[in-house]
Write a protein that holds these residues in place. Structure first.
Motif, PDB file in Angstrom:
ATOM      1  N   SER A 231       0.848  -1.189   0.000  1.00 50.38           N
ATOM      2  CA  SER A 231       0.000   0.000   0.000  1.00 50.38           C
ATOM      3  C   SER A 231       0.887   1.243   0.000  1.00 50.38           C
ATOM      4  O   SER A 231       2.084   1.159   0.316  1.00 50.38           O
ATOM      5  N   PRO A 232       0.323   2.393  -0.343  1.00 56.26           N
ATOM      6  CA  PRO A 232       1.122   3.624  -0.274  1.00 56.26           C
ATOM      7  C   PRO A 232       1.721   3.863   1.117  1.00 56.26           C
ATOM      8  O   PRO A 232       2.879   4.260   1.239  1.00 56.26           O
ATOM      9  N   GLU A 233       0.944   3.586   2.158  1.00 59.50           N
ATOM     10  CA  GLU A 233       1.472   3.771   3.515  1.00 59.50           C
ATOM     11  C   GLU A 233       2.631   2.815   3.790  1.00 59.50           C
ATOM     12  O   GLU A 233       3.655   3.207   4.362  1.00 59.50           O
TER      13      GLU A 233
ATOM     14  N   SER B 293      10.265   2.807   2.668  1.00 58.50           N
ATOM     15  CA  SER B 293      11.233   3.802   2.204  1.00 58.50           C
ATOM     16  C   SER B 293      12.020   4.395   3.369  1.00 58.50           C
ATOM     17  O   SER B 293      13.212   4.664   3.244  1.00 58.50           O
ATOM     18  N   ILE B 294      11.358   4.568   4.496  1.00 64.22           N
ATOM     19  CA  ILE B 294      12.049   5.071   5.689  1.00 64.22           C
ATOM     20  C   ILE B 294      13.008   4.008   6.221  1.00 64.22           C
ATOM     21  O   ILE B 294      14.173   4.294   6.525  1.00 64.22           O
ATOM     22  N   ALA B 295      12.531   2.775   6.309  1.00 62.74           N
ATOM     23  CA  ALA B 295      13.343   1.686   6.866  1.00 62.74           C
ATOM     24  C   ALA B 295      14.582   1.392   6.027  1.00 62.74           C
ATOM     25  O   ALA B 295      15.650   1.107   6.570  1.00 62.74           O
ATOM     26  N   PHE B 296      14.437   1.454   4.703  1.00 61.43           N
ATOM     27  CA  PHE B 296      15.540   1.077   3.821  1.00 61.43           C
ATOM     28  C   PHE B 296      16.210   2.265   3.138  1.00 61.43           C
ATOM     29  O   PHE B 296      17.056   2.078   2.266  1.00 61.43           O
ATOM     30  N   ASP B 297      15.814   3.475   3.513  1.00 62.72           N
ATOM     31  CA  ASP B 297      16.376   4.699   2.937  1.00 62.72           C
ATOM     32  C   ASP B 297      16.273   4.689   1.408  1.00 62.72           C
ATOM     33  O   ASP B 297      17.252   4.870   0.688  1.00 62.72           O
ATOM     34  N   THR B 298      15.060   4.409   0.939  1.00 69.67           N
ATOM     35  CA  THR B 298      14.764   4.404  -0.490  1.00 69.67           C
ATOM     36  C   THR B 298      13.562   5.314  -0.711  1.00 69.67           C
ATOM     37  O   THR B 298      13.097   5.963   0.219  1.00 69.67           O
TER      38      THR B 298
ATOM     39  N   TRP C 207       9.048   1.475  -4.301  1.00 70.04           N
ATOM     40  CA  TRP C 207       8.296   0.333  -3.779  1.00 70.04           C
ATOM     41  C   TRP C 207       6.969   0.177  -4.511  1.00 70.04           C
ATOM     42  O   TRP C 207       6.571  -0.934  -4.859  1.00 70.04           O
ATOM     43  N   LEU C 208       6.287   1.296  -4.761  1.00 69.84           N
ATOM     44  CA  LEU C 208       5.016   1.227  -5.476  1.00 69.84           C
ATOM     45  C   LEU C 208       5.227   0.806  -6.930  1.00 69.84           C
ATOM     46  O   LEU C 208       4.404   0.078  -7.497  1.00 69.84           O
ATOM     47  N   ASN C 209       6.322   1.239  -7.526  1.00 65.15           N
ATOM     48  CA  ASN C 209       6.634   0.841  -8.896  1.00 65.15           C
ATOM     49  C   ASN C 209       6.878  -0.663  -8.973  1.00 65.15           C
ATOM     50  O   ASN C 209       6.403  -1.329  -9.895  1.00 65.15           O
TER      51      ASN C 209
END
Length: 54
Positions: free
Chosen positions: A9-11, A17-22, A27-29
């Motif tokens: 999900s977007p959330e 993204s925060i956890a893996f610095d991405t 992730w959505l892609n």
């Protein structure tokens, strides 16, 4: 998500993204690419008529 039963999900993308610095977009892609790949596996089963220009 990881077991193939739930999408990202977007959330969740933001959390990852925060956890893996991405980026959340990456992730959505990846989720979108996976869903499209999965749908393509059943392309022949779709009953769609091609449109013809008049």
């Amino acid at each position: 998500m990881l077991n193939g039963k739930a999408g990202i999900s977007p959330e969740m993308a933001i959390r990852l993204s925060i956890a893996f610095d991405t980026s959340a977009e990456s992730w959505l892609n990846q989720q979108s690419q996976y869903e499209l790949w999965h749908a393509e596996q059943h392309r022949d089963e779709l009953k769609v008529k091609k449109l013809v220009a008049a």
